[in-house]
Design an enzyme around this catalytic site. Structure first.
Site, short mmCIF file in Angstrom:
data_model
loop_
_atom_site.label_atom_id
_atom_site.label_comp_id
_atom_site.label_asym_id
_atom_site.label_seq_id
_atom_site.Cartn_x
_atom_site.Cartn_y
_atom_site.Cartn_z
N HIS A 61 38.19 49.08 34.84
CA HIS A 61 38.54 48.25 35.99
C HIS A 61 38.66 46.77 35.62
O HIS A 61 37.89 46.27 34.80
CB HIS A 61 37.49 48.39 37.09
CG HIS A 61 37.41 49.76 37.66
ND1 HIS A 61 38.24 50.19 38.67
CD2 HIS A 61 36.60 50.81 37.35
CE1 HIS A 61 37.94 51.44 38.97
NE2 HIS A 61 36.96 51.84 38.18
N ASN A 100 44.22 48.62 43.64
CA ASN A 100 44.51 49.73 42.74
C ASN A 100 44.48 49.19 41.33
O ASN A 100 44.56 47.97 41.13
CB ASN A 100 45.86 50.38 43.05
CG ASN A 100 47.04 49.54 42.62
OD1 ASN A 100 47.15 48.37 42.99
ND2 ASN A 100 47.95 50.11 41.86
#
Length: 188
Positions: free
Chosen positions: A50, A39
């Site tokens: 990310h 996550n």
């Protein structure tokens, strides 16, 4: 964060306030590899990219294994699509650490992930972290490397978590594991 903020690190308050935020998938049709994290961390939630925390070794591992021609920054993550690569997460919400995720949340994430894989059709799904893979897919004896099973029609590979907190894999070891996946994708 806006485009003007790209070079600026988020403040402690911005990072702390990112709990629960999501980071958009980097995904499209016909990918060679879809990389799957646990996550987003709070830093990634704060900046909207990310593996954004300085010290995360994903970007160096991708370049060192020649998945990418150079070390990309998290702000260049969309460039992965041109290389046939994508990124998503098992659980969408940002947390301070993976320990905040329940087994149920990881397993529910695997159901959502399977639907994404079936929709987009990557050839390989590479899970970034053995612990999350074992829990989410209920494979307690899984090891790093290629898995026998397919996931949503894709071949499966498990890689070490590229977080700088993962002391079990130093950068050369991490690059070697990514390079093994890259070599396997050339035959697919």
């Amino acid at each position: 964060m806006t485009r003007e903020d790209l070079g600026r690190r988020p403040t402690k308050e911005e990072v702390a306030g990112a709990a629960g935020r999501t980071v958009p998938d980097v995904i499209g049709p016909g990918l060679l590899v879809l990389f799957v994290g646990f996550n987003p961390g709070l830093y990634s939630g704060a900046v909207g990219h990310h593996f954004a925390r300085p010290g995360n070794r994903l970007w160096k591992a991708l370049a060192g294994s020649r998945f990418t021609p150079r070390v990309l920054s998290p702000h260049e993550e969309e460039d992965l699509l041109e290389l046939g690569l994508g990124i998503t997460n098992l659980v969408e919400r940002a947390t301070a650490g993976a320990k905040e995720l329940s087994k149920e949340e990881l397993r529910e994430g695997a159901v959502r992930l399977r639907a994404k894989v079936e929709r987009w059709g990557p050839r390989w799904v590479a899970f970034l972290g053995i612990g999350a893979y074992r829990t989410a897919l209920e494979r307690p004896k899984a090891v790093i490397g290629e898995q026998e099973e397919r996931f949503g029609g894709a071949k499966v590979w498990v890689l070490p978590n590229p977080s700088g907190l993962n002391a079990h894999y130093q950068p050369p070891d991490l690059i070697e594991r990514f390079a093994e996946l890259r070599a396997a994708t050339r035959g697919s």
